[in-house]
Design a protein around this motif. Structure first.
Motif, mmCIF file in Angstrom:
data_model
loop_
_atom_site.group_PDB
_atom_site.id
_atom_site.type_symbol
_atom_site.label_atom_id
_atom_site.label_comp_id
_atom_site.label_asym_id
_atom_site.label_seq_id
_atom_site.Cartn_x
_atom_site.Cartn_y
_atom_site.Cartn_z
ATOM 1 N N THR A 110 0.832 -1.207 0.000
ATOM 2 C CA THR A 110 0.000 0.000 0.000
ATOM 3 C C THR A 110 0.863 1.253 0.000
ATOM 4 O O THR A 110 0.595 2.220 -0.730
ATOM 5 N N THR B 51 4.112 1.538 -1.004
ATOM 6 C CA THR B 51 4.889 1.701 -2.238
ATOM 7 C C THR B 51 4.008 2.176 -3.386
ATOM 8 O O THR B 51 4.434 3.007 -4.197
ATOM 9 N N ASN B 52 2.784 1.673 -3.460
ATOM 10 C CA ASN B 52 1.867 2.135 -4.509
ATOM 11 C C ASN B 52 1.568 3.621 -4.345
ATOM 12 O O ASN B 52 1.558 4.378 -5.332
ATOM 13 N N TYR B 53 1.335 4.041 -3.112
ATOM 14 C CA TYR B 53 1.005 5.446 -2.850
ATOM 15 C C TYR B 53 2.170 6.355 -3.219
ATOM 16 O O TYR B 53 1.996 7.366 -3.918
ATOM 17 N N THR C 1 4.730 5.760 -5.157
ATOM 18 C CA THR C 1 5.056 5.703 -6.592
ATOM 19 C C THR C 1 4.161 6.647 -7.376
ATOM 20 O O THR C 1 4.618 7.357 -8.289
#
Length: 538
Positions: free
Chosen positions: A254, A256-258, A260
């Motif tokens: 969660t 790393t997605n945010y 990125t």
């Protein structure tokens, strides 16, 4: 007299602190030379003495407000020129200062002038006095002690001390400060909330800025800096004029997605440093903040040594004395492991780092009856190593079974479920396993952790017999689908009436849980801007 400080320190630590039984070697002043200097006789059966703090100490010196004024303010006392403090004295010290009034025989862990006493026994001795002073002063007390321990001690004191009761009331019933102050944690705004299973404590803005400035001293512009498990530090670097090439390695999908999606020009890599292959990079400076347990520190340091260039530097955040028993021995093991990895200790700053209190820990304090705790009470040590030689050390083997929980994010509330392989319908309702459903500790040593089948980002834990069915319900809610249809598809058959009822009850439990923790999360977001704000008691 020449003293080998390191050798003497190790000797006196072993001789004056009983870690297993949680006792300290405390001086008994009866029939000692030091007792002759007291303006009042020793008290607490000889183990205590009264210290008089005077505002004025003669015409040649200016008035000294310390510690009188801060103590009076904290304890709600009127302004005075003298205050009495209860003192308990450690029976060992590794220094022999010429100006110290304590006889050397009382600094040498001498059993003739001391005895083993627990902190609770010291409090009992204090309470047994007819007129106990308003301040208890434990010489050389340990830093970073859990606030719950202090709170329980105050509760005990409050039964017989009006001063302690007054302080206790101010802690339990805090007043909220006025708004309009500048944001205290700008770097945290918008980041996904931490989950207790990740051991995720994040730096205050001031600490993040401080660490970045340290890294600038050890590197040149545009050199590569690797960040291991420090998303708040990465966030700080993206929001300042930090002219280094940052690469973040982070295990939380969660997060790393945010990051990125939010950032450009910097690299974010999904990587579990305990097991995943490391990227091929050579960083001039590596910064890491591992969970504060020996096997995690060992694995993170190993990863850092693989990613750091020869003659590069590694900054690691570590637990200070007082975090738990045995920390000093753990530090010695950490230094030995670092040397084995080809690292040399360059710098150690004790209690240099401050952490924000996450929502799950605030819930722990509230469940313990302590609704208001300083937002950045937790501190850490900062150690810097230099990679002075190349080594070929195998990766440490760590049992990571407890890391493989399933996670769903429902409107900002993270719910994790322990995996299971059930294929039939089993009751999916959440079962209470602790009072008020909140685990009243963040320590991995808490025996109640093994009872958790379901764990929320607010540190609520539940048992659940039918976790496979529960997971289908959670995913359905997350995706906006019908929980009944999701379970029906999973089972490959129609649902019985009792099964429909259990799904309904479980869904209601989940929605109530989401609503409760959403409110806490909103209050927590306000808390970044107001360090004295406290959640209202249930």
């Amino acid at each position: 007299m020449t003293i080998n400080t390191d050798t003497l320190s190790a000797h006196y630590r072993a001789a004056s602190a009983d870690i297993i039984n949680k006792r300290l070697l405390i001086t008994n002043f009866h029939n000692t030379h030091q007792e002759q200097d007291f303006t009042e006789p020793s008290n607490c059966h000889g183990f205590g003495r009264i210290r008089h703090f005077q505002r004025r100490s003669g015409n040649l010196f200016p008035p000294n407000p310390l510690p009188i004024d801060p103590a009076c303010k904290a304890l709600g006392l009127p302004k005075v020129d003298m205050i009495r403090a209860q003192v308990f004295q450690n029976a060992a010290c590794n220094w022999r200062c010429w100006y110290c009034y304590v006889p050397f025989e009382l600094l040498a862990a001498n059993p003739k002038y001391s005895d083993w006493i627990s902190p609770s026994q010291l409090i009992d001795l204090y309470l047994d006095q007819p007129d106990p002073p308003p301040i208890i002063h434990f010489l050389k007390t340990l830093p970073s002690v859990d606030p719950i321990f202090t709170f329980k001690a105050l509760q005990k004191l409050g039964k017989s001390s009006a001063t302690a009761q007054n302080l206790l009331n101010r802690i339990v019933n805090p007043t909220r400060r006025e708004f309009g102050q500048p944001p205290y944690s700008d770097y945290q705004t918008g980041l996904p909330l931490p989950h207790p299973l990740d051991f995720d404590w994040r730096f205050t803005d001031a600490t993040a800025d401080y660490i970045l400035k340290i890294s600038e001293k050890f590197t040149a512009p545009n050199e590569t800096v690797a960040l291991l498990g420090t998303p708040s530090l990465f966030r700080a670097g993206t929001r300042t004029t930090y002219r280094r090439q940052m690469i973040l390695l982070e295990a939380n999908l969660t997060m790393t997605n945010y990051l990125t999606l939010e950032t450009s020009g910097f690299q974010v890599i999904l990587c579990n440093l305990l097991k995943d292959d490391l990227p091929d990079l050579c960083a001039s400076f590596v910064m890491l903040d591992p969970p504060w347990y020996p096997e995690h520190i060992k694995s993170f340091l190993w990863a850092a040594s693989q990613l750091c260039c020869l003659n590069g530097y590694i900054l690691v955040c570590l637990p200070p004395v007082g975090t738990r028993p045995g920390i000093e021995r753990e530090w010695e093991s950490t230094v030995a492991w670092a040397e084995y990895l080809g690292l040399q200790l360059v710098q150690l700053e004790k209690l240099a780092l401050s952490y924000l209190t996450p929502v799950f820990e605030r819930n722990v304090f509230r469940a313990a009856g302590l609704p208001s705790v300083g937002e950045s009470w937790r501190h850490g040590n900062l150690a810097i190593f230099s990679r002075t030689r190349l080594t070929n050390v195998s990766r440490p083997n760590i049992d990571i079974r407890d890391h493989d929980w399933l996670e769903v994010n429902l409107l900002g509330v993270k719910i994790r479920v322990r995996p299971c392989q059930q294929t039939e319908f089993v009751d999916p309702r959440l079962q209470s396993v602790v009072p008020n459903d909140i685990l009243t500790s963040v320590s991995r040593r808490d025996p109640h952790r093994k009872l958790a089948d379901v764990w929320t980002s607010g540190n609520r834990i539940f048992g659940c017999s039918g976790r496979s069915i529960l997971w289908q319900i959670l995913e359905a809610i997350s995706n906006g689908f019908s929980p009944y249809e999701a379970v029906k598809v999973f089972l490959g058959r129609s649902l019985a009436l009792q099964e429909v009822k259990l799904i309904s009850e479980t869904t209601e439990q989940i929605l109530t849980l989401i609503s409760t923790e959403q409110k806490e999360n909103l209050l927590f977001a306000d808390c970044w801007n107001d360090s004295n704000f406290a959640l209202a008691p249930d």
